[in-house]
Design an enzyme around this catalytic site. Structure first.
Site, short mmCIF file in Angstrom:
data_model
loop_
_atom_site.label_atom_id
_atom_site.label_comp_id
_atom_site.label_asym_id
_atom_site.label_seq_id
_atom_site.Cartn_x
_atom_site.Cartn_y
_atom_site.Cartn_z
N THR A 1 -15.01 -4.63 -1.25
CA THR A 1 -15.28 -3.47 -2.10
C THR A 1 -15.12 -2.17 -1.33
O THR A 1 -14.50 -1.22 -1.82
CB THR A 1 -16.70 -3.56 -2.68
OG1 THR A 1 -16.77 -4.68 -3.57
CG2 THR A 1 -17.08 -2.30 -3.43
N CYS A 2 -15.68 -2.11 -0.14
CA CYS A 2 -15.69 -0.86 0.63
C CYS A 2 -14.29 -0.32 0.84
O CYS A 2 -14.01 0.85 0.58
CB CYS A 2 -16.37 -1.08 1.98
SG CYS A 2 -16.44 0.41 2.99
N ALA B 1 -13.88 -19.56 -3.57
CA ALA B 1 -14.58 -20.70 -2.96
C ALA B 1 -15.81 -21.08 -3.77
O ALA B 1 -16.50 -20.22 -4.32
CB ALA B 1 -14.99 -20.35 -1.54
N GLY C 1 -27.99 8.45 -7.91
CA GLY C 1 -27.97 8.03 -6.51
C GLY C 1 -26.72 8.55 -5.83
O GLY C 1 -26.00 9.41 -6.37
N TYR C 2 -26.44 8.03 -4.63
CA TYR C 2 -25.33 8.60 -3.86
C TYR C 2 -23.97 8.36 -4.50
O TYR C 2 -23.10 9.24 -4.45
CB TYR C 2 -25.36 8.10 -2.41
CG TYR C 2 -24.95 6.65 -2.21
CD1 TYR C 2 -23.65 6.32 -1.88
CD2 TYR C 2 -25.87 5.61 -2.33
CE1 TYR C 2 -23.26 5.01 -1.68
CE2 TYR C 2 -25.50 4.30 -2.14
CZ TYR C 2 -24.20 4.00 -1.81
OH TYR C 2 -23.82 2.70 -1.63
N GLU D 1 -30.55 10.99 -14.86
CA GLU D 1 -31.33 10.21 -13.91
C GLU D 1 -32.74 9.99 -14.46
O GLU D 1 -33.41 10.93 -14.89
CB GLU D 1 -31.41 10.94 -12.56
CG GLU D 1 -32.37 10.34 -11.55
CD GLU D 1 -32.11 8.88 -11.25
OE1 GLU D 1 -33.05 8.07 -11.41
OE2 GLU D 1 -30.98 8.54 -10.85
N VAL E 1 -25.88 2.83 -11.50
CA VAL E 1 -27.31 2.60 -11.37
C VAL E 1 -27.63 1.59 -10.28
O VAL E 1 -28.74 1.05 -10.22
CB VAL E 1 -27.91 2.14 -12.72
CG1 VAL E 1 -27.84 3.25 -13.74
CG2 VAL E 1 -27.21 0.89 -13.24
N GLY E 2 -26.69 1.34 -9.41
CA GLY E 2 -26.93 0.43 -8.30
C GLY E 2 -25.96 -0.73 -8.26
O GLY E 2 -25.05 -0.84 -9.09
N HIS F 1 -19.47 24.58 22.69
CA HIS F 1 -19.50 25.75 21.81
C HIS F 1 -18.09 26.19 21.48
O HIS F 1 -17.23 26.17 22.35
CB HIS F 1 -20.23 26.90 22.52
CG HIS F 1 -20.21 28.19 21.77
ND1 HIS F 1 -21.04 28.43 20.70
CD2 HIS F 1 -19.44 29.32 21.93
CE1 HIS F 1 -20.79 29.65 20.22
NE2 HIS F 1 -19.83 30.20 20.96
#
Length: 465
Positions: free
Chosen positions: A42-43, A119, A185-186, A206, A271-272, A444
């Site tokens: 998924t990622c 599998a 959420g994120y 939310e 929602v998760g 810097h």
């Protein structure tokens, strides 16, 4: 087909699974990995990487859109821009393709055998894989379950038609005029912010009293300010109830109990996520559960000897880098090395505008644990590099024990602060103290100077504020 016999079988080629298989191959273990889709999980394919590509494209479009208004503070002006979202998606898909091919190449380099298919467990040592050419039976001494997670679907907002998950949101051909996001959420805020920059009229719904509840209010305040600047409507304490009869609006129960309709071309439900534990035949091996998740110990061992589980299927935090670290550890344990999970922190990042990063304990968490702490906060409004990037709204914060100054947590909100997460994690894992960070020369002009200044401020003598 002839049965495959191996030392290690990894089920799922997401970040945790493919890292586990690669490391096992490097250690000389006879390893097989099974994946029904492309390697990367998924990622890589429909989550972290493609979402960051869309977020970047949206940020670039927002910049040129500001320039077209004639009010750009840099003095840059141009004609009204437009975006072809289809081309953006093609560019995003190209990145995903390069990375999935790269993962496949790395598995091959590590001499890992790849089996494409789904599998299903027959017992704790045997799986049957449904492949294009038939059923392939694989028998292994050790099995690692790395099946990941899937978006949570609400029964009154099933996916389909105008109701989409993050997966569909990342492949839209056009920018929706009106987008309703269910879940603050994120994931919801990352994508909601991106589409607002692309021109959508975005409403976020939310149920909790505030957005990004996993972060403290001080960290999220600049994010809320930016959402307002983008014209995003935020409804907190509100509950989505379903779609209108014409499927052109989201029905919401407001905080005061009244019902309202939010006109929407698309409704993005975020929602998760829930663990992907179905259709794998896990009932055949009856592993202990921690709620919906597979229960593991500090070596990722399940309740059955020789069966490990890693990543999202084992619970929070559902983060790719946690899964990767678990996968590497398990491979080394199977190879006979002494390893255990003793991480002091797992950095969490929200790629909103501005970005939010948190590692270790927040001030409230430290105090709740009975710790007497020193807190140093340095604002980016006093950082020269942040000014040149037009990213002055935000700060770096350090939380340390009051007695010996051991750093317990580090947080930041601001433009580009996700790249500070490595420094935060390293300081906490190495057991750094305030004096260590304060005494380290920070280049810097960089955003990283704010890290040093936060430590100096916790010690009582910040130099630039």
């Amino acid at each position: 087909m002839k049965d495959i016999i191996c030392k290690l079988l990894v089920i799922g080629a997401g970040p945790g699974g493919y890292v586990c298989a690669i490391r096992a191959g490097q250690l000389g273990l006879d390893t097989v990995i099974v994946e029904a889709a492309r390697p990367g999980g998924t990622c890589l394919t429909v989550g972290c990487i493609p979402s960051k590509a869309l977020i970047h494209a949206a940020g670039e479009f927002a910049k040129v859109s500001d320039m077209a208004t004639g009010s750009d503070p840099l003095g840059i002006s141009l004609t009204r821009p437009a975006i072809e979202l289809g081309r953006t998606v093609e560019w995003k898909d190209g990145i995903v393709s390069r990375l999935t091919n790269g993962v496949a190449g790395l598995l091959k380099k590590a001499k890992v055998k790849q089996v494409d298919g789904w599998a299903r467990f027959r017992d704790g040592k045997t799986v049957a894989v449904e492949t294009e050419t038939g059923v392939q039976v694989i028998r292994a001494e050790t099995v690692v379950i790395a099946t990941g997670s899937v978006p949570v679907e609400l029964p009154f907002l099933p996916f389909g038609g105008p109701v989409i998950s993050s997966t569909e949101a990342l492949s839209l051909a056009t920018v929706p005029d009106r987008l309703a996001v269910v879940g603050g959420g994120y994931i919801g805020l990352e994508l909601g912010t991106a589409f607002a920059k692309l021109g959508s009229r975005v409403t976020i719904v939310e149920a909790l009293p505030r957005l990004l509840a996993q972060y403290d209010a001080e960290l999220t305040r600049p994010v809320m300010k930016r959402l307002a600047g983008l014209g995003v409507e935020v409804l907190t304490g509100a509950k989505a109830k379903g779609m209108s009869k014409k499927s052109d609006a989201l029905i919401v129960e407001a905080q005061d109990g009244s019902e309202k309709k939010i006109a929407a071309d698309r409704v993005l439900v975020t929602v998760g996520r829930r663990p992907a534990v179905e259709s794998w035949g896990l009932e055949e091996i009856d592993l202990d559960r921690n709620g919906p998740f597979i229960r593991i110990d500090d070596q990722c061992r399940t309740s059955m000897r020789g069966v490990y589980a890693i990543g999202d299927v084992t619970g929070e935090p559902m983060l790719a880098h946690r899964a990767m670290a678990q996968g590497e550890m398990v491979a080394e344990i199977v190879a006979g090395e002494r390893r255990g999970w003793d991480k002091r922190c797992i950095p969490a990042i929200c790629f909103t505008d501005p970005e939010v990063v948190s590692a270790g304990l927040t001030p409230d968490e430290a105090k709740a644990a009975g710790r007497d702490v020193k807190v140093g906060l340095f604002p980016f409004s006093a950082n020269g590099r942040a000014m040149t990037l037009q990213g002055e709204d935000g700060f770096v914060r350090i939380v340390a024990r009051a007695d010996n100054h051991l750093i317990l947590g580090m947080q930041a909100v601001g433009q580009g602060v996700s790249e500070l997460s490595a420094a935060f994690g390293l300081a906490i894992e190495m057991g750094a103290r305030l004096e260590d960070v304060a005494g380290t020369i920070h280049a810097h002009p960089t955003l990283g100077e704010a890290v040093q200044e936060a430590a100096l401020r916790a010690l009582g003598h910040a130099l630039h504020i």
